[in-house]
Design an enzyme around this catalytic site. Structure first.
Site, short mmCIF file in Angstrom:
data_model
loop_
_atom_site.label_atom_id
_atom_site.label_comp_id
_atom_site.label_asym_id
_atom_site.label_seq_id
_atom_site.Cartn_x
_atom_site.Cartn_y
_atom_site.Cartn_z
N HIS A 16 0.81 -1.22 0.00
CA HIS A 16 0.00 0.00 0.00
C HIS A 16 0.85 1.27 0.00
CE1 HIS A 16 -3.68 -2.17 0.39
NE2 HIS A 16 -3.48 -2.57 1.63
N ASP A 57 -3.87 -10.09 -2.28
CA ASP A 57 -4.32 -9.58 -0.98
C ASP A 57 -5.75 -9.07 -1.12
OD1 ASP A 57 -4.65 -7.31 1.09
OD2 ASP A 57 -2.76 -8.21 1.73
N HIS A 112 -7.02 -6.50 -0.10
CA HIS A 112 -7.04 -5.05 -0.29
C HIS A 112 -6.27 -4.70 -1.57
CE1 HIS A 112 -7.20 -5.77 4.18
NE2 HIS A 112 -8.36 -5.19 3.93
N ASP A 123 -5.52 -12.24 3.70
CA ASP A 123 -6.72 -11.66 4.31
C ASP A 123 -7.98 -11.86 3.47
OD1 ASP A 123 -5.43 -10.00 2.53
OD2 ASP A 123 -5.12 -8.37 3.95
#
Length: 366
Positions: free
Chosen positions: A139, A176, A178, A264
């Site tokens: 990120h 992931d 996200h 996740d």
């Protein structure tokens, strides 16, 4: 297979402080352990030691990334701010990215660990590698930290091997839950890096990872987002790989494949709403290993990212690493029957519509 493995005790010393999941413990938020804690990473390594998987890997020693290496992507002002805060008592690198004193030094060791793993893969010392590093990186953007990430570990490794090892085309597959905004931002106008992110729609960062964000300028068409709806399970991910990931990477013909590896999207994760089990992650690893073997001499690098169900994540990571090195421990994952037995794993029309949109972009890759 010769599989490299990066890990270091210092990664576990990265201190994100106390929080209510990730909300600072102020007002009525009672202090608890921050979601991005050492627990799941320690458990991954511990499980690998107990099962004997660790003995089958080639250990790669990390080293701190240099200032010049991190400046290949990050801005000097951002790096100077991190260094100053780290030399004091710490602070926040940006959006929900707290760190204690000394945190920048550990972040340099994390980025350097991924760089060392990339070098080992490209130089042929190992066939593939898994970098179990912390803090994560997928990120972090050029001038700001986001989502627990201080430095863009994977981006920095890609830029390093391009600059020092003659690597040209690189494919990035981020699974992931996200959005993989770091790689997208770094290479949005670069036709030499194909970035693919499979994530939960509009989960994190906010308003990031839309299907229509496909690149800019010369990089137009080389960024593919698959924003799957919450609740997506085994068949939605399987269809995504069959219709999007495999065709796109095959057409792109990379020299190296990099996989930001977050767990996740697992069915027990508190920060995602997907349904994957360790079996799905094993299947993903097998697919990526096969692609690498067919396209780029097996050169494949996994970099550890998210995953916050501390007891479940180790079984997912174990399955991936076991698949990479072709080990035969095949331990029983006690969570797999529960997740695999849940309803809702079939491919639904609203999921298929997202995948079909991404497939249109994938079929244009050249």
């Amino acid at each position: 297979m010769k599989t490299g493995f990066v890990c270091h005790e210092k990664y576990m010393w990265h201190d994100t402080g106390h929080a209510g999941i990730f909300i600072p413990s102020i007002g009525y938020v009672q202090p608890a352990e921050h979601a991005e804690s050492p627990e799941s990473k320690r458990r991954i390594r511990n499980l690998m030691e107990v099962t004997g998987l660790l003995e089958k890997l080639i250990l790669i020693a990390p080293r701190p990334a240099t200032r010049d290496e991190v400046l290949r992507y990050h801005t000097p002002d951002y790096i100077d701010r991190l260094a100053q805060l780290s030399a004091e008592r710490g602070g926040d690198a940006g959006m929900t990215t707290p760190f204690a004193g000394g945190g920048y030094d550990i972040a340099l060791l994390s980025a350097g660990g991924v760089i060392a793993a990339a070098e080992a893969v490209v130089d042929g010392k190992v066939d593939n590698a898994y970098a179990l590093v912390r803090p994560p990186g997928h990120h972090a953007e050029a001038d700001v930290g986001k989502g627990f990430c201080l430095l863009a570990n994977g981006v920095l490794a890609i830029k390093h091997v391009q600059a020092t090892r003659g690597i040209g085309r690189v494919a990035v597959l981020d699974y992931d839950v996200h959005h993989g905004n770091s790689a997208e931002h770094a290479f949005y106008d670069d036709p030499n890096v194909l970035t693919i992110s499979i994530h939960q729609d509009n989960c994190f960062p906010p308003d990031s990872g839309a299907a229509g964000d496909t690149g800019r300028g010369k990089g137009e068409g080389y960024n593919i987002n698959v924003p799957l709806p919450p609740g997506s399970g085994r068949e939605a991910y399987r269809a995504t790989f069959e219709r999007v990931v495999v065709p796109a990477i095959t057409a792109f013909k990379p020299d190296l494949i990099v996989v930001p590896s977050g767990f996740d999207a697992g069915g027990f994760d508190p920060l995602g709403r997907m349904m994957l089990s360790s079996g799905s992650y094993r299947e993903i690893a097998a697919t990526m290993k096969s692609l690498a073997a067919d396209l780029c001499g097996g050169r494949l690098l996994f970099t550890h990212e998210g995953g916050y169900a501390a007891v479940h994540v180790p079984f997912c990571a174990h399955a991936v690493i076991e698949e990479l090195c072709e080990a035969e421990t095949r331990i029983d994952d006690p969570f797999a029957p529960i997740l695999e037995g849940m309803g809702g794993h079939q491919l639904y029309p609203h999921q298929e519509a997202v995948i079909d949109t991404a497939a249109e972009f994938a079929n244009k890759i050249k």
